[in-house]
Design an enzyme around this catalytic site. Sequence first.
Site, PDB file in Angstrom:
ATOM      1  N   ALA A  91     -12.288 -49.918   8.760  1.00 26.72           N
ATOM      2  CA  ALA A  91     -13.222 -49.826   9.882  1.00 26.72           C
ATOM      3  C   ALA A  91     -14.230 -48.694   9.723  1.00 26.72           C
ATOM      4  CB  ALA A  91     -12.462 -49.669  11.191  1.00 26.72           C
ATOM      5  N   THR A  92     -13.837 -47.603   9.077  1.00 29.34           N
ATOM      6  CA  THR A  92     -14.804 -46.511   8.884  1.00 29.34           C
ATOM      7  C   THR A  92     -15.969 -46.990   8.027  1.00 29.34           C
ATOM      8  OG1 THR A  92     -13.211 -44.735   9.233  1.00 29.34           O
ATOM      9  CG2 THR A  92     -15.127 -44.206   7.889  1.00 29.34           C
ATOM     10  N   HIS A 221      -5.070 -52.429   9.219  1.00 26.23           N
ATOM     11  CA  HIS A 221      -3.835 -51.676   9.425  1.00 26.23           C
ATOM     12  C   HIS A 221      -3.536 -51.329  10.874  1.00 26.23           C
ATOM     13  CE1 HIS A 221      -5.022 -47.325   9.975  1.00 26.23           C
ATOM     14  NE2 HIS A 221      -6.177 -47.861   9.669  1.00 26.23           N
ATOM     15  N   THR A 260     -15.529 -55.100  -6.422  1.00 22.05           N
ATOM     16  CA  THR A 260     -14.500 -56.134  -6.589  1.00 22.05           C
ATOM     17  C   THR A 260     -13.631 -56.210  -5.341  1.00 22.05           C
ATOM     18  OG1 THR A 260     -14.483 -55.875  -8.963  1.00 22.05           O
ATOM     19  CG2 THR A 260     -12.504 -56.806  -7.981  1.00 22.05           C
ATOM     20  N   CYS A 346      -3.922 -27.695  19.440  1.00 20.93           N
ATOM     21  CA  CYS A 346      -2.993 -27.235  18.410  1.00 20.93           C
ATOM     22  C   CYS A 346      -2.611 -28.324  17.435  1.00 20.93           C
ATOM     23  CB  CYS A 346      -1.737 -26.671  19.060  1.00 20.93           C
ATOM     24  SG  CYS A 346      -2.018 -25.043  19.733  1.00 20.93           S
TER      25      CYS A 346
END
Lengths: 422, 138
Positions: A91-92, A221, A260, A346
């Site tokens: 997707a990126t 994924h 490919t 964090c």
Amino acid sequence: MSTDVKTMPQEQLVAANGVKLPIYMDNHATTPLDPRVLEEMLPYFMEKFGNAASRNHSFGWAGEEGVETARERVAKLVGATTKEIIFTSGATESDNLAIKGVAEMYKEKGNHIITAVSEHKAVLDTCKRLEKYCYRVTYLPVQKDGLVDLDDLKRAIDDKTILVTIMAANNEIGVLQPVAEIGKLCRERGVIFHSDATQAVGKVPVDVNKQNIDVMSISAHKMYGPKGVGALYVRRKNPRVQISAIIDGGGHERGMRSGTLNVPGIVGLGKACLICMEDMPKESCHLAGMRNRLRDNIMGRLDEVYINGSMEHRLPGNLNISFAYVEGESLLMGINDVAVSSGSACTSATLEPSYVLKALGTGDDLAHSSIRFGIGRFNTEAEIDYVADRVVETVQRLRELSPLYEMAKEGVDLKQVKWAAE
Amino acid sequence: MSYSDKVLDHYSHPRNVGSMDKGSTDVGTGLVGAPECGDVMKLQIKVNPETSVIEDAKFKTFGCGSAIASSSLATEWVKGKTVDEALQIKNTDIVKELSLPPVKIHCSVLAEDAIRAAIHDWKKKRETAKPETVEARS
């Protein structure tokens, strides 16, 4: 968002109620491969290893056949035709190709792009890069429930607008944008509409024609397919959309994406789409049921717990909650046999709390206190109950440790306190 | 984030959790950090007015695992020390003891600030209570 995986125990343990530990409940980050997908892929590693672009022998034809079957399955899931599906690495890449490809192709027409502040970084950072090349980008705010205001969008479109890019479902809060309405508006104004549908495809009905989507990013994924493969839908008619390639080479995928083809990956994506299409009605009910069970189980036992984003317009498997007075990373440490994510600074690489939650107007304090639960196909009700119990006991323990909880219970208005670090 | 065993131990079994009467003249309270920053520590000390020895310490912390561990450790360390000795505790000592990674150094800084703030609060109270003692000391 990131997951605290290194503190997770590696060996498989079994909890009192029979659930296997650790529990994976971070299905917006990625999903495990469905065994049926793996089975479909396996022949394409060794027996049918041919290059799908080899047109003159049976090895190539076998690969091509696998790819074309997959293309049909992907197209069918989203109501597209096979020629409108371009395979990518995920997707990126699809987001990059869509946005940069449209920007380049339509630069004579205009230089204005509209997106929203709660988009994935793959969209936001692509737009930011284009700003360096004289494109103008409007970042629409979102409302408290996470939805884009259609009136804001209407006002933002001008005669130089060439592209609107708004996601279908948010990766943190699972909020579903009014894609059909956005698509209709874009069509009326003659603007191309791209949607990053990474989290939505396979989970909720997506139809490029009913929703007037012109370009759409898909990932394998996130729907129990393999990593490293995705697709881009590019509309061929009514209207025909063209995009410039960003990868040059052998002219694969009708020139839009050279390289490919990842045949086993593509075969896996196709199978994942087929399974999602067949199972969606049943699966989405089941996921929503488990999600609501988790929500009720937690919220029935804890006070000052807040849901982030709309419950009505939401992916069935998503729950994003802030536990006031408890910091997210410390909560993750307490439930270290459960894999979930936090919007706490964090746990992020940037040391900033979630920008998506901030965009909703959630204060930084509550953004630090947020946990994202991503419930998926392989989670069970026993796991839901175990996770709820662990969350409740850990929040209670950490609140006993929290000076903020103590002050709030004493009636101190935390907003009025002059904090030393400010 | 992978934490040292010491951090995990303090997180799972925090020492000296609790609160003391902040109105008492023998008690000094330090409240540092901010909810927006994701860290707030409250550290309290109970000081013997004769000897200036910190006889008890309590903490409560809103923050990540290393913030909890840093403040838990701070209470352990200040107990039994005089206030002047306690002021010698440096954040780098906490970093070393807990093997904090670089991104967590601010947690140790906050713990040092909390110790200083608690001692400052106690001193201020004492000055108000017995102004003549302060003159003699300065």
